[in-house]
Design a protein around this motif. Structure first.
Motif, PDB file in Angstrom:
ATOM      1  N   THR A  62      33.917  -0.895 -19.030  1.00 18.15           N
ATOM      2  CA  THR A  62      33.623   0.109 -18.024  1.00 18.15           C
ATOM      3  C   THR A  62      32.537  -0.447 -17.118  1.00 18.15           C
ATOM      4  O   THR A  62      31.504  -0.912 -17.596  1.00 18.15           O
ATOM      5  N   LEU A  92      25.823   9.724 -16.264  1.00 21.28           N
ATOM      6  CA  LEU A  92      27.235  10.067 -16.468  1.00 21.28           C
ATOM      7  C   LEU A  92      27.811   9.515 -17.767  1.00 21.28           C
ATOM      8  O   LEU A  92      28.958   9.826 -18.110  1.00 21.28           O
ATOM      9  N   LEU A  93      27.073   8.703 -18.486  1.00 21.94           N
ATOM     10  CA  LEU A  93      27.620   8.013 -19.647  1.00 21.94           C
ATOM     11  C   LEU A  93      27.941   8.964 -20.799  1.00 21.94           C
ATOM     12  O   LEU A  93      27.145   9.833 -21.134  1.00 21.94           O
ATOM     13  N   PRO A  94      29.099   8.752 -21.437  1.00 21.31           N
ATOM     14  CA  PRO A  94      29.451   9.558 -22.614  1.00 21.31           C
ATOM     15  C   PRO A  94      28.673   9.082 -23.846  1.00 21.31           C
ATOM     16  O   PRO A  94      28.138   7.975 -23.869  1.00 21.31           O
ATOM     17  N   GLU A  95      28.648   9.913 -24.863  1.00 15.40           N
ATOM     18  CA  GLU A  95      27.941   9.567 -26.098  1.00 15.40           C
ATOM     19  C   GLU A  95      28.737   8.561 -26.933  1.00 15.40           C
ATOM     20  O   GLU A  95      29.957   8.679 -27.044  1.00 15.40           O
ATOM     21  N   ARG A  96      28.017   7.603 -27.504  1.00 14.75           N
ATOM     22  CA  ARG A  96      28.536   6.653 -28.495  1.00 14.75           C
ATOM     23  C   ARG A  96      29.882   6.035 -28.095  1.00 14.75           C
ATOM     24  O   ARG A  96      30.789   5.922 -28.911  1.00 14.75           O
ATOM     25  N   ALA A  97      29.980   5.633 -26.845  1.00 15.67           N
ATOM     26  CA  ALA A  97      31.237   5.111 -26.327  1.00 15.67           C
ATOM     27  C   ALA A  97      31.285   3.586 -26.244  1.00 15.67           C
ATOM     28  O   ALA A  97      32.354   3.023 -26.031  1.00 15.67           O
ATOM     29  N   ASP A 123      19.611   7.197 -21.713  1.00 20.99           N
ATOM     30  CA  ASP A 123      21.051   7.315 -21.449  1.00 20.99           C
ATOM     31  C   ASP A 123      21.817   6.203 -22.165  1.00 20.99           C
ATOM     32  O   ASP A 123      22.880   6.442 -22.750  1.00 20.99           O
ATOM     33  N   ARG A 126      21.989   6.802 -25.904  1.00 20.68           N
ATOM     34  CA  ARG A 126      22.990   7.826 -26.177  1.00 20.68           C
ATOM     35  C   ARG A 126      24.412   7.253 -26.090  1.00 20.68           C
ATOM     36  O   ARG A 126      25.295   7.607 -26.863  1.00 20.68           O
ATOM     37  N   ALA A 127      24.631   6.333 -25.159  1.00 21.70           N
ATOM     38  CA  ALA A 127      25.973   5.809 -24.909  1.00 21.70           C
ATOM     39  C   ALA A 127      26.389   4.717 -25.894  1.00 21.70           C
ATOM     40  O   ALA A 127      27.582   4.473 -26.079  1.00 21.70           O
TER      41      ALA A 127
END
Length: 179
Positions: A62, A92-97, A123, A126-127
Protein backbone atom coordinates in the motif's frame (compact mmCIF):
# COMPACT_ATOMS: atom_id res chain seq x y z
CA UNK A 1 3.47 26.40 -3.76
CA UNK A 2 4.94 24.50 -0.80
CA UNK A 3 6.43 21.16 -1.91
CA UNK A 4 5.48 21.86 -5.52
CA UNK A 5 7.83 19.08 -6.67
CA UNK A 6 5.25 16.61 -5.29
CA UNK A 7 2.03 18.44 -6.15
CA UNK A 8 2.44 19.85 -9.67
CA UNK A 9 2.26 17.37 -12.58
CA UNK A 10 5.24 18.72 -14.52
CA UNK A 11 7.42 19.16 -11.44
CA UNK A 12 6.65 15.57 -10.38
CA UNK A 13 8.25 14.56 -13.69
CA UNK A 14 11.34 16.62 -12.82
CA UNK A 15 11.48 14.99 -9.38
CA UNK A 16 11.28 11.52 -10.95
CA UNK A 17 13.99 12.35 -13.50
CA UNK A 18 16.33 13.50 -10.72
CA UNK A 19 15.55 10.81 -8.16
CA UNK A 20 16.43 7.49 -9.69
CA UNK A 21 16.94 4.12 -7.98
CA UNK A 22 19.91 4.23 -5.63
CA UNK A 23 21.64 2.50 -2.70
CA UNK A 24 18.94 3.64 -0.28
CA UNK A 25 16.34 1.81 -2.40
CA UNK A 26 18.52 -1.31 -2.31
CA UNK A 27 18.65 -1.03 1.48
CA UNK A 28 14.87 -0.73 1.90
CA UNK A 29 14.25 -3.56 -0.60
CA UNK A 30 16.64 -5.81 1.36
CA UNK A 31 15.03 -5.00 4.71
CA UNK A 32 11.50 -5.61 3.40
CA UNK A 33 12.57 -8.83 1.66
CA UNK A 34 13.61 -10.21 5.07
CA UNK A 35 9.86 -10.73 5.62
CA UNK A 36 8.72 -12.89 2.69
CA UNK A 37 5.39 -11.83 1.16
CA UNK A 38 5.11 -9.01 3.66
CA UNK A 39 2.17 -6.64 3.82
CA UNK A 40 4.02 -3.37 3.33
CA UNK A 41 3.07 0.24 3.89
CA UNK A 42 5.11 2.87 2.04
CA UNK A 43 4.19 6.07 3.88
CA UNK A 44 5.07 9.08 1.76
CA UNK A 45 5.42 6.82 -1.30
CA UNK A 46 5.68 9.73 -3.73
CA UNK A 47 5.87 8.58 -7.33
CA UNK A 48 6.13 4.94 -6.30
CA UNK A 49 9.63 3.96 -7.44
CA UNK A 50 10.24 1.66 -4.44
CA UNK A 51 6.56 0.95 -3.83
CA UNK A 52 6.10 -0.73 -7.21
CA UNK A 53 9.41 -2.60 -6.94
CA UNK A 54 8.29 -4.10 -3.63
CA UNK A 55 5.00 -5.22 -5.19
CA UNK A 56 6.81 -6.76 -8.16
CA UNK A 57 9.02 -8.62 -5.67
CA UNK A 58 5.89 -10.36 -4.31
CA UNK A 59 4.84 -8.19 -1.40
CA UNK A 60 1.33 -6.83 -0.84
CA UNK A 61 1.97 -3.10 -0.90
CA UNK A 62 0.00 0.00 0.00
CA UNK A 63 1.38 3.39 -0.99
CA UNK A 64 0.09 6.35 1.03
CA UNK A 65 0.85 9.96 0.14
CA UNK A 66 -0.91 13.31 0.52
CA UNK A 67 0.18 14.55 -2.93
CA UNK A 68 -2.27 13.64 -5.69
CA UNK A 69 0.10 14.50 -8.55
CA UNK A 70 2.75 12.16 -7.16
CA UNK A 71 0.19 9.38 -6.77
CA UNK A 72 -1.02 9.90 -10.35
CA UNK A 73 2.56 9.32 -11.53
CA UNK A 74 2.84 6.28 -9.26
CA UNK A 75 -0.37 4.74 -10.59
CA UNK A 76 0.85 5.23 -14.18
CA UNK A 77 4.18 3.50 -13.50
CA UNK A 78 4.54 0.01 -15.05
CA UNK A 79 3.42 -2.34 -12.28
CA UNK A 80 1.45 0.42 -10.56
CA UNK A 81 -1.69 -1.68 -10.80
CA UNK A 82 -0.14 -4.10 -8.27
CA UNK A 83 -0.26 -1.50 -5.48
CA UNK A 84 -3.12 -0.12 -3.41
CA UNK A 85 -2.74 3.67 -3.60
CA UNK A 86 -4.26 5.98 -0.97
CA UNK A 87 -4.21 9.76 -1.03
CA UNK A 88 -4.02 11.08 2.51
CA UNK A 89 -2.11 10.88 5.77
CA UNK A 90 -1.27 8.23 8.34
CA UNK A 91 -4.56 9.01 10.13
CA UNK A 92 -6.29 6.88 7.45
CA UNK A 93 -4.35 3.71 8.27
CA UNK A 94 -6.29 0.61 9.37
CA UNK A 95 -5.35 -1.31 12.51
CA UNK A 96 -2.80 -4.15 12.38
CA UNK A 97 -2.77 -4.26 8.59
CA UNK A 98 0.99 -4.22 7.87
CA UNK A 99 4.06 -6.30 8.66
CA UNK A 100 6.50 -3.58 7.59
CA UNK A 101 6.18 0.18 7.20
CA UNK A 102 8.81 2.22 5.35
CA UNK A 103 9.36 5.96 5.20
CA UNK A 104 12.02 6.57 2.56
CA UNK A 105 13.82 9.56 1.09
CA UNK A 106 13.74 11.61 4.29
CA UNK A 107 9.93 11.43 4.59
CA UNK A 108 10.38 11.40 8.37
CA UNK A 109 11.76 14.92 8.14
CA UNK A 110 8.49 16.25 6.73
CA UNK A 111 7.02 15.97 10.24
CA UNK A 112 8.40 19.23 11.54
CA UNK A 113 7.06 19.38 15.05
CA UNK A 114 7.04 16.89 17.91
CA UNK A 115 3.25 16.59 18.05
CA UNK A 116 2.97 15.77 14.33
CA UNK A 117 5.76 13.18 14.59
CA UNK A 118 4.16 11.65 17.72
CA UNK A 119 0.77 11.37 15.93
CA UNK A 120 2.40 9.74 12.92
CA UNK A 121 4.30 7.24 15.08
CA UNK A 122 1.10 6.42 16.98
CA UNK A 123 -0.72 5.86 13.67
CA UNK A 124 2.09 3.59 12.48
CA UNK A 125 2.11 1.64 15.76
CA UNK A 126 -1.64 1.09 15.34
CA UNK A 127 -1.23 0.00 11.70
CA UNK A 128 1.60 -2.48 12.29
CA UNK A 129 1.00 -6.02 13.53
CA UNK A 130 2.63 -6.97 16.84
CA UNK A 131 6.32 -7.42 16.06
CA UNK A 132 5.96 -5.39 12.85
CA UNK A 133 8.88 -3.33 11.63
CA UNK A 134 9.19 0.40 11.01
CA UNK A 135 12.12 1.41 8.81
CA UNK A 136 12.99 4.99 7.92
CA UNK A 137 15.95 7.14 6.99
CA UNK A 138 16.91 10.74 7.57
CA UNK A 139 19.51 13.08 6.18
CA UNK A 140 22.78 13.43 8.04
CA UNK A 141 22.94 17.01 9.39
CA UNK A 142 26.76 16.77 9.48
CA UNK A 143 26.67 16.76 5.66
CA UNK A 144 25.46 20.40 5.80
CA UNK A 145 23.86 19.98 2.36
CA UNK A 146 21.78 23.13 2.83
CA UNK A 147 24.95 25.14 2.31
CA UNK A 148 24.80 24.07 -1.34
CA UNK A 149 21.14 25.07 -1.72
CA UNK A 150 21.90 28.28 -3.54
CA UNK A 151 21.59 29.43 -7.15
CA UNK A 152 25.29 28.95 -7.95
CA UNK A 153 26.01 25.50 -6.50
CA UNK A 154 22.65 23.91 -7.31
CA UNK A 155 22.03 25.15 -10.88
CA UNK A 156 21.38 22.16 -13.14
CA UNK A 157 19.48 21.14 -16.25
CA UNK A 158 17.12 18.19 -15.91
CA UNK A 159 16.09 16.35 -19.07
CA UNK A 160 12.72 14.62 -18.93
CA UNK A 161 11.90 11.36 -20.75
CA UNK A 162 9.87 13.35 -23.33
CA UNK A 163 12.96 15.45 -24.14
CA UNK A 164 11.75 18.53 -22.29
CA UNK A 165 14.32 20.34 -20.19
CA UNK A 166 14.02 22.20 -16.92
CA UNK A 167 16.62 24.48 -15.41
CA UNK A 168 16.41 23.85 -11.68
CA UNK A 169 17.88 25.96 -8.91
CA UNK A 170 17.60 24.96 -5.26
CA UNK A 171 17.09 27.64 -2.65
CA UNK A 172 16.81 27.11 1.07
CA UNK A 173 13.28 25.91 1.67
CA UNK A 174 12.32 25.32 -1.97
CA UNK A 175 13.10 23.57 -5.22
CA UNK A 176 12.27 26.29 -7.72
CA UNK A 177 12.02 25.68 -11.48
CA UNK A 178 13.56 28.53 -13.44
CA UNK A 179 12.25 27.41 -16.82
Amino acid sequence: MRHAEFRHHRLVQVYDAECRWGPDDDFFQTVVDETPTARVLDLGCGTGRLTVALAIAGHTVTGLDPAGASLAAARARPGGDRVTWIEGTSALLPERAFDVAVLTSHVAQFFVDDAEWARTLADLARALVPGGRLVFDARDPADRRWERWNPVDSHRVVTLPDGGEFVVVARVGALAPVS
